[in-house]
Design an enzyme around this catalytic site. Structure first.
Site, PDB file in Angstrom:
ATOM      1  CD  GLU A  33     -91.897 -37.868  -9.532  1.00  0.00           C
ATOM      2  OE1 GLU A  33     -92.840 -37.226  -9.027  1.00  0.00           O
ATOM      3  OE2 GLU A  33     -92.006 -39.043  -9.898  1.00  0.00           O
ATOM      4  CG  HIS A  87     -94.394 -41.454  -9.890  1.00  0.00           C
ATOM      5  ND1 HIS A  87     -94.279 -40.083  -9.857  1.00  0.00           N
ATOM      6  CD2 HIS A  87     -95.712 -41.720  -9.929  1.00  0.00           C
ATOM      7  CE1 HIS A  87     -95.493 -39.542  -9.872  1.00  0.00           C
ATOM      8  NE2 HIS A  87     -96.379 -40.517  -9.905  1.00  0.00           N
TER       9      HIS A  87
END
Lengths: 297, 383
Positions: free
Chosen positions: A213, A250
């Protein structure tokens, strides 16, 4: 591989075992064969959770049981003390599940772990799964639609997206040699490259899948290891459409100053010879093609 | 979170790093008074938690109170990126000979803190690395033992700082280290660190990023953060953040509820892949998995949402719990909104049954099918 997944018979400790989530997941981990031999919960020593004996300290648990791994269900701010306690008691492998562990706590844990040559997965990881053998953490290893023994090694920063990808693999008739969640924080104990190399070194692994990611440089770092890996790599990088400058859930998932973009990661992985797909649903087909090419050689 | 410069400088000053005398002002009259009191020329700097202020004209040298007032009038109320300028720092101008770069950050691949030093300061470090690769030197440091002064001296000399200024730069880096550790910071950066002809060291800027995960154990930092004025107007993002949710507002017409950071990002990617566009997305993973109803209400404050895509893939977050919350909110207040579900993982059998029984619809078989249905529904609703 031996270092990054439990060997058969390895004893597992659950720290924070009397918490609601921890007791639920202790039962789930045991259901798939994980050898949870003890739990720790300060002040709750002498009790049992799902039949597992609970101790006040890691040292007491270690003196009574063979413990190679510990899974920490501790709250974020209590994680550093609990992790260092486990390392000092001689536990060699930790799985840190908590999200929002302060950055400097993580750095301190990892420094103690390096001194003791211990392995740390996480923080902010969903854990690891060896289908048919064990599960350490909060992945749905018990769900046969999602995890089955097989030949695909999966490394993922995200638990939720990792789950989806594992489901796609099983739906396509494939299975996993192991799933390693490295965690969504900016600093984690095991990097994507280290996890990828461990998976490739596992006899059963025929193809490796990288779920990356945006943010940081772990995918670029992993790309540097792809050529010498010995197994084909299929990858997906989440966050191509993530707006720059925003943390996407995150702590590590942020594009800033032009660094950490999905495009940079995709390019690095492709240049190293990995197949990078556009959506998670294309992964299984790409993996099947990679297995075919490998088998035809 | 990045502190505004004046708050960062207070942290530095508390750790014995010299900063120019200054005043924080919020009106042209205050700026004129401050400039007169501090001595001229003075420097006027916008206070927003973002880098690149100098290049954007947010840092000005003024040579009279009238000029300070005029500059303040121009800068106050102007916008800088996502921020509206509401405070200025009026600061003594420090005569100096050299500008260096010093910082403490972490290196995620080495997994240690690193001291950073470059002989040429003043420009953004990214630009420095681009224009003079290798000029920023790094020293990994043990968080347990702290930096070794001898190694720090080698770092500073190795970066090309003249021997005459080396001791003062080393001393500053050691103080900066205390500041980094005591504040549980993610980053402390002084750029430029100025050296005067008389051998004095001054922090002319301060970039301190605190770790939000650590604020709870630092009362004093909490007070500092509370002083940082709300630089942004209330946004859907900030309203959601106040309730503990991550909401990201984009410019399309589909609302997305998903669990987990990775799945949420991937959902946005897949919507775009199939030619759709997301109005807003909200994440209900982690401890928020019991708050599906609240999440839907926050998301649907966005009047642009023409269809709702609920993408759940449960691990820790049980899908039946998440789906029940979402369905509660839909039945209570949003019965007419076209909604598509994709449900997999922990609790999915119960969750699919619940959606079928309470809403009379079946979850899509795959995430891609759900995404395509949500795009079609948004198009249909638009016609």
């Amino acid at each position: 591989m031996s270092e990054l997944v439990p060997a058969p018979g390895d004893g597992v400790l659950v720290q924070g075992i009397t918490g609601r989530q921890a007791s639920f997941w202790t039962a789930k981990m045991r259901e798939v064969g994980t050898e949870v031999v003890a739990g720790v919960s300060p002040g709750r020593g002498g009790s049992k959770v799902d039949g597992v004996p609970v101790y006040d300290t890691v040292a007491e648990a270690v003196s009574e049981h063979g413990i190679e791994w510990s899974v920490l269900f501790t709250p974020a701010l209590a994680t550093a003390a609990a992790a260092v306690e486990a390392l000092e008691a001689g536990v060699e492998h930790l799985v840190l599940l908590a999200e929002f562990v302060p950055r400097q706590d993580t750095l301190r844990i990892l420094e103690v772990a390096r001194q003791r040559r211990a392995v740390v997965l996480g923080p902010n990881t969903a854990g690891l799964v060896v289908p048919g053998a064990c599960s350490l953490g909060i992945m749905p290893a018990f769900d046969r639609e999602i995890f089955r023994p097989g030949a695909v090694g999966v490394v993922s920063r995200s638990g939720s997206l990792g789950t989806l990808v594992c489901l796609e693999l099983v739906s396509a008739g494939l299975g996993q040699s192991a799933f390693l969640g490295v965690g969504g924080d900016a600093v984690v104990g095991t990097t994507t490259r280290e996890a990828l190399m461990a998976l490739a070194g596992f006899d059963r692994t025929e193809v490796a899948v990288v779920i990356g990611e945006v943010g940081g440089t772990m995918e670029e770092d992993a790309a540097a290891a792809v050529r010498a890996l010995g197994v084909p790599v299929v990858a997906f990088v989440a966050g191509r459409t993530a707006p720059p400058g925003r943390k996407m859930g995150h702590a590590g998932a942020i594009v800033s100053g032009g660094r950490g973009s999905a495009q940079g990661k995709v390019t690095a992985l492709r240049e190293a010879g990995a197949v990078v797909v556009e959506t998670p649903s294309e992964l299984a087909a790409a993996v099947t093609r990679a297995v075919g090419r490998r088998g035809g050689r | 979170m990045l502190l505004e410069e004046h708050l960062g400088k207070r942290l530095l000053a508390e750790h014995g790093i010299q900063v120019p005398v200054s005043s924080v002002v919020s009106s042209p009259a205050e700026a004129a008074d401050a400039a007169a009191a501090l001595g001229l020329p003075a420097v006027v700097k916008i206070q927003v938690p973002a880098g690149g202020r100098g290049k954007a004209g947010g840092v000005r040298v003024v040579s009279s109170p009238e000029e300070a007032s005029a500059v303040a009038d121009e800068l106050l109320g102007s916008t800088f990126g996502a921020f509206t300028v509401s405070t200025l720092l009026v600061e003594q101008r420090i005569e100096h000979e050299r500008e260096h770069y010093v910082a403490i950050a972490d290196d995620p691949l080495r997994r240690t803190p690193v001291l950073l030093c470059a002989a040429e300061g003043g420009m953004e470090v990214e630009e420095l690395e681009r224009t003079a690769p290798g000029s920023v030197r790094a020293l990994p440091v043990s968080l347990i033992d702290g930096p070794d002064p001898q190694e720090v001296a080698e770092l500073v000399l190795g970066a090309g700082v003249a021997a005459g200024g080396c001791d003062r730069v080393v001393e500053t880096l050691l103080r900066l280290w205390r500041c980094y550790v005591d504040s549980d910071a993610e980053l402390v950066e002084v750029n430029p660190l100025a050296l005067s002809a008389g051998g004095e060291v001054w922090a002319l800027d301060a970039k301190c990023a605190l770790d939000e995960a650590a604020l709870a154990r630092h009362d004093l930092l909490g007070e500092l953060v509370a002083q940082q004025r709300p630089a942004r107007a209330e946004t859907p993002e900030s309203a959601a953040a106040a309730q503990g949710f991550l909401l990201v507002s984009l410019d399309g017409d589909i609302g997305v509820v998903a669990n987990g950071a990775g799945l949420t990002m991937a959902t946005l990617d897949v919507v775009q892949h199939y030619g759709g566009s997301v109005a807003s997305c909200i994440e209900i993973g982690g401890d928020n998995y019991t708050k599906g109803a609240e999440a839907v209400e926050l998301l649907l404050r966005d009047g642009r949402v023409r269809s709702l895509l609920v993408n759940l893939c449960g691990a820790f977050a049980r899908t039946d719990v998440m789906a029940a919350g979402v369905v509660d909110a839909l039945l209570a207040n949003h019965r007419d909104l076209p909604t598509v579900f994709s449900i997999h993982g922990t609790g999915s059998v119960e969750a699919r049954a619940l959606v079928r029984e309470r809403l009379g619809i079946s979850a899509a078989r795959t995430m891609d099918a759900a995404v395509q249905a949500a795009i079609d529904a948004a198009r249909g609703a638009r016609v």
